[in-house]
Design an enzyme around this catalytic site. Sequence first.
Site, PDB file in Angstrom:
ATOM      1  N   HIS A 127     -15.475 -53.255 -19.619  1.00 53.12           N
ATOM      2  CA  HIS A 127     -16.054 -53.842 -20.827  1.00 53.12           C
ATOM      3  C   HIS A 127     -14.962 -54.180 -21.837  1.00 53.12           C
ATOM      4  O   HIS A 127     -14.959 -55.267 -22.420  1.00 53.12           O
ATOM      5  CB  HIS A 127     -17.052 -52.867 -21.464  1.00 53.12           C
ATOM      6  CG  HIS A 127     -18.406 -52.871 -20.835  1.00 53.12           C
ATOM      7  ND1 HIS A 127     -18.617 -52.463 -19.539  1.00 53.12           N
ATOM      8  CD2 HIS A 127     -19.622 -53.246 -21.324  1.00 53.12           C
ATOM      9  CE1 HIS A 127     -19.912 -52.564 -19.259  1.00 53.12           C
ATOM     10  NE2 HIS A 127     -20.533 -53.053 -20.323  1.00 53.12           N
ATOM     11  N   HIS A 158     -17.001 -44.072 -21.082  1.00 53.21           N
ATOM     12  CA  HIS A 158     -15.577 -44.253 -20.845  1.00 53.21           C
ATOM     13  C   HIS A 158     -14.793 -43.281 -21.707  1.00 53.21           C
ATOM     14  O   HIS A 158     -15.193 -42.965 -22.834  1.00 53.21           O
ATOM     15  CB  HIS A 158     -15.119 -45.674 -21.192  1.00 53.21           C
ATOM     16  CG  HIS A 158     -15.265 -46.660 -20.080  1.00 53.21           C
ATOM     17  ND1 HIS A 158     -14.583 -46.546 -18.880  1.00 53.21           N
ATOM     18  CD2 HIS A 158     -16.018 -47.780 -19.978  1.00 53.21           C
ATOM     19  CE1 HIS A 158     -14.922 -47.559 -18.096  1.00 53.21           C
ATOM     20  NE2 HIS A 158     -15.788 -48.325 -18.736  1.00 53.21           N
TER      21      HIS A 158
END
Length: 215
Positions: A141, A190
């Site tokens: 991302h 993450h």
Amino acid sequence: MIKFIKDFYRNSSPKLLISLLFFLAALLVLGVITNEIVVEKEEEIDFLVFQFFKTHFVRAGLTQYMYVITQFSSAPFIKIAYPFLIVILLAFKFYRKALFTFVTAVGGLLLIYGMKMFFARPRPPYPLLYKEESFSFPSGHATLSFILYGTLAYFIWLTDLPKVWKYMAMVFLILLSLTIGFSRVYLRVHYPSDVLGGFCLGYSWLFLMIYTFRK
């Protein structure tokens, strides 16, 4: 490498030289993260950042907002955004920009996939809303948001718009990319080092592509 830097310095504008410095800094940070955190597994800072987020940022009302923000660099969104952008560029006969967009996107995806498979870093434990199945490093991302929105910022800069509008658009796109990275850490899908590494990778790749196509 030294010859490349010397030639670059002799034939480049101050803005391009600054971009080169950012490029070298991004590679350095990416290398440090890869070696010290991913390979050596020195993850104390990552978990300290998670604790800081939990204490100061995580709120029920903000969580849904972060979930929406993170979708602006999700796989389904990217699959729509890039073809749409390329079609628009082709429709207006910006063939070179369409090729740039395609090569930059495909190259970025291959870099992300290759690094994820090579390092095979597991995702953080205890995600806030949902569990991701792919590997963690680098953040796809973060990388793709920097490449996509950086590409848009670059195209806007090449237009004849007044500089004030160019700067406003670039600030907005950069902030959007940074907020997407923030959302990945917030949602605990993450590690912070994944996101920072993704930004460094995205900037480095975009810089190389812009420099190559300008040449």
